[in-house]
Design a protein around this motif. Structure first.
Motif, PDB file in Angstrom:
ATOM      1  N   PHE A  86       0.344  63.219  53.683  1.00 21.97           N
ATOM      2  CA  PHE A  86       1.322  62.541  52.812  1.00 21.97           C
ATOM      3  C   PHE A  86       1.842  63.508  51.743  1.00 21.97           C
ATOM      4  N   SER A  87       0.922  64.258  51.111  1.00 19.50           N
ATOM      5  CA  SER A  87       1.315  65.185  50.037  1.00 19.50           C
ATOM      6  C   SER A  87       2.237  66.273  50.575  1.00 19.50           C
ATOM      7  N   ALA A  88       1.899  66.803  51.772  1.00 20.21           N
ATOM      8  CA  ALA A  88       2.720  67.881  52.344  1.00 20.21           C
ATOM      9  C   ALA A  88       4.120  67.368  52.682  1.00 20.21           C
TER      10      ALA A  88
ATOM     11  N   ALA B 156       5.629  64.783  51.270  1.00 22.87           N
ATOM     12  CA  ALA B 156       6.314  64.509  49.991  1.00 22.87           C
ATOM     13  C   ALA B 156       6.761  65.819  49.351  1.00 22.87           C
ATOM     14  N   LEU B 157       5.907  66.841  49.455  1.00 23.82           N
ATOM     15  CA  LEU B 157       6.252  68.148  48.875  1.00 23.82           C
ATOM     16  C   LEU B 157       7.542  68.692  49.482  1.00 23.82           C
TER      17      LEU B 157
ATOM     18  N   PHE C  99      10.492  66.539  48.207  1.00 25.31           N
ATOM     19  CA  PHE C  99      10.795  66.788  46.794  1.00 25.31           C
ATOM     20  C   PHE C  99      11.378  68.191  46.615  1.00 25.31           C
ATOM     21  N   PHE C 100      10.802  69.153  47.331  1.00 23.86           N
ATOM     22  CA  PHE C 100      11.246  70.535  47.165  1.00 23.86           C
ATOM     23  C   PHE C 100      12.708  70.707  47.604  1.00 23.86           C
TER      24      PHE C 100
ATOM     25  N   TYR D 271      14.896  68.958  45.131  1.00 27.94           N
ATOM     26  CA  TYR D 271      14.937  69.721  43.871  1.00 27.94           C
ATOM     27  C   TYR D 271      15.890  70.917  44.006  1.00 27.94           C
TER      28      TYR D 271
ATOM     29  N   SER E 115      11.055  67.798  39.848  1.00 28.48           N
ATOM     30  CA  SER E 115      10.089  68.868  39.577  1.00 28.48           C
ATOM     31  C   SER E 115       8.680  68.277  39.436  1.00 28.48           C
TER      32      SER E 115
ATOM     33  N   GLY F   6       7.671  65.660  40.994  1.00 30.43           N
ATOM     34  CA  GLY F   6       7.279  65.340  42.380  1.00 30.43           C
ATOM     35  C   GLY F   6       6.711  66.559  43.080  1.00 30.43           C
ATOM     36  N   VAL F   7       7.378  67.705  42.917  1.00 31.89           N
ATOM     37  CA  VAL F   7       6.896  68.953  43.540  1.00 31.89           C
ATOM     38  C   VAL F   7       5.504  69.293  42.988  1.00 31.89           C
TER      39      VAL F   7
ATOM     40  N   SER G 281       2.777  66.797  44.192  1.00 29.34           N
ATOM     41  CA  SER G 281       2.459  66.943  45.615  1.00 29.34           C
ATOM     42  C   SER G 281       1.713  68.253  45.887  1.00 29.34           C
ATOM     43  N   LEU G 282       2.057  69.318  45.150  1.00 31.08           N
ATOM     44  CA  LEU G 282       1.322  70.581  45.314  1.00 31.08           C
ATOM     45  C   LEU G 282      -0.145  70.403  44.938  1.00 31.08           C
TER      46      LEU G 282
END
Lengths: 133, 232
Positions: free
Chosen positions: A9-11, A13-14, A17-18, A21, B169, B171-172, B175-176
């Motif tokens: 999930f985090s990967a 979302a990353l 978001f990235f 962004y 930012s 969110g990044v 998540s990281l």
């Protein structure tokens, strides 16, 4: 099992978001008009292409860094690499993805040109301050 | 004595925290984004404390590890409130600030209770385990909340560029951190290797916020739907 789920999930979302962004950085800079001298130096007249990116980044590295834009330039550099990866993999199979990556790469180059413009004006300000001092 | 890598780690982040505060001050965004700036200020104080301990005891000392995780838990709670304040900006027109605060506080208490129940079984160093667990869980809760906030921004067509960049930012960042902690739990032998990552990731947020405060005027607008990975 739970840690694996959180990681996936985090990967995901990353990545989302990235990309968003980076696109927000690009969208904010796309409204800025380049000065004639930056246009001359970079060779970007109206629309930038992905091929300009490397050259503009090299020029950018020649200028002194301003601390507040280092992160954004690095983020766009990573985004550009991601786009190149998509260009050589998915975009070979999906023609619409190819058009999209080309347009995004061009916008990355335009962002770099705007950053170059900022760094030039930052260097000029620093020089002016030193001359005054 | 800590080596050059440890010092670089520390020196990387602290100037960015100072830069974020200076940019917010110069652009008159200190009060408007009070909780965000409060987090950066708290982070700066923690950085100074970490440097003192790093200088005296080294990166692998238990003193540094304790101080790092305890201060990290406090900073995560601070960041959680900063995220809540971003919810308040986005939902301001709906006059839902009270509900947002109530839900955020309940979630924080819920996460603390969940973390307590997880570490209850641990034999020794209960407080330390609790602090680490709470911090990790808050990063994940923060990530989910940021994701929901981003979805709300897209749905409500929020156009303030600065708010959008602050949220993305965050969110990044969340998540990281969440991915790093999950990876550490998945592969414990890699733990020492991944230990160096959090201080590096921590540099991202003040850098991104400094950029948002300095280069984006409050009145700048953009269409958020154009930023979504999946076109809307």
């Amino acid at each position: 099992m739970m840690a694996a789920g959180i990681f996936v999930f985090s990967a995901a979302a990353l990545l989302q978001f990235f990309i968003s962004y980076c696109r927000s950085l690009i969208a904010a800079s796309a409204k800025q008009v380049l000065s004639p001298e930056v246009k001359d130096v970079t060779g970007i007249q109206r629309v930038a292409s992905g091929e300009d990116f490397k050259r503009v980044m090299q020029l950018l590295q020649l200028c002194p860094e301003c601390p507040e834009d280092r992160n954004s330039v690095q983020a766009i550099g990573t985004y550009f690499s991601l786009l190149n990866f998509v260009r050589f993999t998915v975009a070979r199979l999906v023609p619409s993805a190819r058009t999209w990556t080309e347009s995004e790469r061009g916008m990355c180059a335009y962002f770099a040109a705007v950053a170059l413009e900022r760094r030039i004006s930052f260097s000029r300000d620093m020089l002016a301050q030193q001359m005054d001092g | 004595m800590p080596g050059p890598f440890e010092y670089i780690l520390w020196f990387l982040c602290t100037p960015f925290e100072v830069a974020a505060l200076v940019c917010a001050f110069k652009r008159k965004a200190l009060r408007r984004y009070f909780f965000l700036n409060l987090y950066v200020a708290a982070s700066l104080v923690a950085s100074l404390g970490r440097f003192q301990i790093l200088h005296h005891y080294g990166l692998n000392s238990s003193a540094y590890v304790y101080f790092y995780y305890y201060s990290d838990a406090l900073l995560t709670i601070c960041l959680y409130f900063a995220l809540t304040s971003l919810y308040s900006y986005v939902f301001h027109e709906l006059k839902a600030e009270r509900y947002v605060s109530l839900v955020a506080f309940s979630l924080l208490v819920g996460t603390a209770i969940f973390s307590y129940s997880v570490v209850q079984q641990s034999s020794g160093k209960f407080a330390t385990h609790f602090v680490v667990e709470l911090s990790q869980n808050l990063y994940f809760v923060g990530l989910v909340l940021t994701y929901l906030l981003w979805a709300s921004i897209l749905k409500m067509r929020e156009t303030r560029t600065r708010v959008i960049q602050l949220v993305l930012s965050l969110g990044v960042y969340f998540s990281l951190f969440a991915a790093t902690y999950a990876l550490r739990n998945l592969y414990p032998p890699m733990s020492s290797l991944l230990q160096a990552l959090p201080p590096l990731i921590a540099c991202f947020l003040p850098m991104a916020w400094a950029y948002a405060f300095w280069h984006l005027p409050e009145e700048a607008r953009l269409v958020p739907a154009r930023l979504a990975v999946v076109p809307r």
